[in-house]
Write a protein that holds these residues in place. Sequence first.
Motif, short mmCIF file in Angstrom:
data_model
loop_
_atom_site.label_atom_id
_atom_site.label_comp_id
_atom_site.label_asym_id
_atom_site.label_seq_id
_atom_site.Cartn_x
_atom_site.Cartn_y
_atom_site.Cartn_z
N ASP A 18 0.83 -1.21 0.00
CA ASP A 18 0.00 0.00 0.00
C ASP A 18 0.86 1.26 0.00
O ASP A 18 0.52 2.25 -0.65
CB ASP A 18 -0.93 0.01 1.23
CG ASP A 18 -2.01 -1.06 1.13
OD1 ASP A 18 -2.24 -1.54 0.00
OD2 ASP A 18 -2.61 -1.40 2.17
N VAL A 19 1.98 1.22 0.74
CA VAL A 19 2.87 2.38 0.78
C VAL A 19 3.46 2.65 -0.60
O VAL A 19 3.44 3.79 -1.09
CB VAL A 19 4.00 2.17 1.80
CG1 VAL A 19 5.08 3.25 1.66
CG2 VAL A 19 3.45 2.19 3.22
N PHE A 20 3.94 1.58 -1.26
CA PHE A 20 4.51 1.76 -2.60
C PHE A 20 3.44 2.19 -3.60
O PHE A 20 3.68 3.04 -4.46
CB PHE A 20 5.18 0.46 -3.07
CG PHE A 20 6.56 0.25 -2.53
CD1 PHE A 20 7.63 0.98 -3.03
CD2 PHE A 20 6.80 -0.64 -1.50
CE1 PHE A 20 8.91 0.80 -2.54
CE2 PHE A 20 8.06 -0.82 -0.99
CZ PHE A 20 9.13 -0.10 -1.49
N THR A 21 2.22 1.64 -3.47
CA THR A 21 1.13 2.02 -4.36
C THR A 21 0.75 3.49 -4.16
O THR A 21 0.56 4.24 -5.12
CB THR A 21 -0.10 1.14 -4.09
OG1 THR A 21 0.25 -0.24 -4.30
CG2 THR A 21 -1.25 1.52 -5.03
N ALA A 22 0.68 3.92 -2.89
CA ALA A 22 0.36 5.31 -2.60
C ALA A 22 1.43 6.25 -3.14
O ALA A 22 1.14 7.31 -3.69
CB ALA A 22 0.20 5.51 -1.09
N ALA A 23 2.71 5.86 -2.99
CA ALA A 23 3.81 6.69 -3.51
C ALA A 23 3.73 6.79 -5.02
O ALA A 23 3.93 7.87 -5.60
CB ALA A 23 5.15 6.10 -3.08
N GLU B 259 0.97 6.43 -6.87
CA GLU B 259 -0.19 7.25 -7.21
C GLU B 259 0.10 8.74 -6.97
O GLU B 259 -0.31 9.60 -7.76
CB GLU B 259 -1.40 6.82 -6.36
CG GLU B 259 -1.95 5.45 -6.72
CD GLU B 259 -2.52 5.43 -8.13
OE1 GLU B 259 -3.05 6.46 -8.57
OE2 GLU B 259 -2.44 4.37 -8.79
N LEU B 260 0.83 9.04 -5.89
CA LEU B 260 1.17 10.44 -5.60
C LEU B 260 2.07 11.01 -6.70
O LEU B 260 1.87 12.14 -7.15
CB LEU B 260 1.88 10.53 -4.25
CG LEU B 260 2.28 11.94 -3.79
CD1 LEU B 260 1.05 12.83 -3.66
CD2 LEU B 260 3.05 11.88 -2.47
N ALA B 261 3.05 10.21 -7.13
CA ALA B 261 3.93 10.66 -8.21
C ALA B 261 3.15 10.86 -9.50
O ALA B 261 3.37 11.82 -10.24
CB ALA B 261 5.06 9.65 -8.43
N LYS C 155 2.60 14.40 -11.44
CA LYS C 155 2.93 14.56 -12.85
C LYS C 155 1.74 15.11 -13.62
O LYS C 155 1.88 16.03 -14.45
CB LYS C 155 3.36 13.21 -13.44
CG LYS C 155 3.77 13.28 -14.90
CD LYS C 155 4.21 11.92 -15.40
CE LYS C 155 4.60 12.00 -16.88
NZ LYS C 155 5.00 10.67 -17.41
N GLU C 156 0.54 14.58 -13.35
CA GLU C 156 -0.66 15.07 -14.01
C GLU C 156 -0.93 16.52 -13.63
O GLU C 156 -1.35 17.32 -14.47
CB GLU C 156 -1.86 14.20 -13.62
CG GLU C 156 -1.79 12.78 -14.19
CD GLU C 156 -2.96 11.92 -13.72
OE1 GLU C 156 -3.73 12.41 -12.86
OE2 GLU C 156 -3.09 10.79 -14.21
N TYR C 157 -0.69 16.86 -12.35
CA TYR C 157 -0.89 18.25 -11.90
C TYR C 157 0.06 19.19 -12.63
O TYR C 157 -0.35 20.27 -13.08
CB TYR C 157 -0.66 18.33 -10.40
CG TYR C 157 -0.66 19.74 -9.86
CD1 TYR C 157 -1.85 20.43 -9.66
CD2 TYR C 157 0.54 20.39 -9.57
CE1 TYR C 157 -1.86 21.73 -9.17
CE2 TYR C 157 0.55 21.69 -9.09
CZ TYR C 157 -0.65 22.35 -8.88
OH TYR C 157 -0.64 23.63 -8.42
N ASP C 158 1.34 18.79 -12.76
CA ASP C 158 2.31 19.63 -13.46
C ASP C 158 1.91 19.80 -14.93
O ASP C 158 2.02 20.91 -15.49
CB ASP C 158 3.71 19.00 -13.37
CG ASP C 158 4.26 19.04 -11.95
OD1 ASP C 158 3.79 19.88 -11.16
OD2 ASP C 158 5.16 18.23 -11.64
#
Length: 289
Positions: free
Chosen positions: A64-69, A71-73, A77-80
């Motif tokens: 879950d931690v790796f998945t969340a990281a 998704e956050l990345a 990227k989408e935000y930028d």
Amino acid sequence: MAAKRRSSFSFKLQEFILLLLVLISGVMLAFSSGSFVINVKTVGFSVLSSVERQVHSVATGITDVFTAAHELAKLRKEYDELSKKLENYEQMQRSNAEIRKENERLKEQLDFSNSLEEKNYPAQIISRDTDNLYAFLTINKGSAAGIRKNMPVIACQNGTSGLVGKIIQVGKYTSIVMPVYNLNCTVSARIQNTRDLGLVSGNGNQNANLSMKYIRKRVLDELHYGDVVVTSGENSNYMRDLPLGTISKITIVEYNSSLDIELTPVIDFSRLENVVVVNMREINDSRKE
């Protein structure tokens, strides 16, 4: 006495042996019936299940931690990308707004040029000298386009036409204009309502008012703030009835028979970009009826 101790000891040994045999028999019976094995399996299964559950929980947490990281990345990227698109869109909107304004100015100039009876040459101001009292404007048209010395220069700004000045020097591809606010510029003019004749001159600054001289004191009661002053058309220097400015101040000088009048120019020279040079000797063939 000794016989009693031996007898007690023997009895206890016999009881111990009997208890041991019963215990052994019970264990063997349990093995033979399978219940002991089942119990061992059940206990082992419970232990392994607990260990497996804890390992699964830890592995799930790490996943879950790796998945969340990830998704956050991905979201960053989408935000930028969206921020960049928004910035490009806003810049495009500003460019479009500037293009629309430029098109409106050019259309206004073209319509104005076509409406004139005289042949004319639309031009753009490419530089201006405002560092001294004898300021000048430079336009991007010269002799190659038909410009000649002493031709009047006019403009239409926000739907209002007015006199800018006249050509004083001509190059092949550029010309110099002496604007009406130049100290050396003097224009024969009339107050539009009363038709009183005077001279309008500049004060050396594009943001300063113009001055009008030689208007008689006896017409003071006929003058009003906001009255328009136009070119007289005399001496064939400029076309007739071109607006110069509006009366903004009237001063009575005791020792003088005429009034000192200040005019607010109809042209905002600090925002002026495009002008029209007029050839008063030729007819405008492209004029729209």
